[in-house]
Design an enzyme around this catalytic site. Sequence first.
Site, mmCIF file in Angstrom:
data_model
loop_
_atom_site.group_PDB
_atom_site.id
_atom_site.type_symbol
_atom_site.label_atom_id
_atom_site.label_comp_id
_atom_site.label_asym_id
_atom_site.label_seq_id
_atom_site.Cartn_x
_atom_site.Cartn_y
_atom_site.Cartn_z
ATOM 1 N N GLY A 51 35.598 -41.131 -52.056
ATOM 2 C CA GLY A 51 34.872 -40.593 -50.908
ATOM 3 C C GLY A 51 33.529 -39.967 -51.210
ATOM 4 N N GLU A 99 32.431 -32.985 -54.006
ATOM 5 C CA GLU A 99 33.534 -33.401 -53.143
ATOM 6 C C GLU A 99 32.973 -33.803 -51.785
ATOM 7 O OE1 GLU A 99 36.328 -34.708 -52.689
ATOM 8 O OE2 GLU A 99 37.754 -33.342 -53.573
ATOM 9 N N ASP A 100 33.588 -34.807 -51.156
ATOM 10 C CA ASP A 100 33.131 -35.254 -49.845
ATOM 11 C C ASP A 100 33.543 -34.282 -48.746
ATOM 12 O OD1 ASP A 100 35.839 -35.911 -50.072
ATOM 13 O OD2 ASP A 100 35.592 -37.979 -49.399
ATOM 14 N N ASP A 156 39.524 -29.808 -47.066
ATOM 15 C CA ASP A 156 40.374 -29.312 -45.985
ATOM 16 C C ASP A 156 41.289 -28.233 -46.527
ATOM 17 O OD1 ASP A 156 42.263 -31.234 -47.123
ATOM 18 O OD2 ASP A 156 41.465 -32.703 -45.726
ATOM 19 N N ARG A 204 33.735 -46.230 -44.525
ATOM 20 C CA ARG A 204 32.952 -45.512 -45.538
ATOM 21 C C ARG A 204 31.460 -45.800 -45.414
ATOM 22 N NH1 ARG A 204 36.249 -43.191 -49.475
ATOM 23 N NH2 ARG A 204 38.157 -44.305 -49.998
#
Length: 182
Positions: free
Chosen positions: A46, A101-102, A105, A168
């Site tokens: 990601g 990091e994309d 959460d 993506r």
Amino acid sequence: MEGLHPDVESIVLSEDDISQIVQRMGAEIGADYEGRNPLIVAVLRGAVVFTADLMRAIHCQLGVDFMAVSSYGDGTKSSGVVRIVKDLDTRIEGRDVLIVEDILDSGLTLSYLMKNLESRKPRSLEVAAFLVKDIPGKTPAVHPRYVGAHVPDAFIVGYGLDFAERYRNLPYIGVLKPEVYS
């Protein structure tokens, strides 16, 4: 801007928004790491789109390596089991390491990854998260030093983020229609 994909409900961040976020984050990181040659660790898959753009926005010497961790599969919720699918090729002992990091959460996978990397004795270990998902009543297990933007607690796709390896390549961040993944 490209038209809205039929599976996307709404756009959260446009291409222009993304560009401005990346430039801001790159300037912050470049200033903080000036003269230090940090190792950028992209979390595959990601974060690869964001990492490529971010690296070009950081104006100091740097290295890059990749890790792949798995906890999601094709589902929409974490399985809770984290495994390293691809480890670093670079030794990080004594290096300044910045995990890219994309989306963050719960932060449980990233927390595991940080413990793993900390055991390798880097000089410093920080996180740059493009997105932080605002989940009501929950605080992520990890607090990134650099944050691009906060997004709602919805299924977010585009700009590297996927559902079952799709979306993506969308140039924006959008909310996936619930009927697509339910």
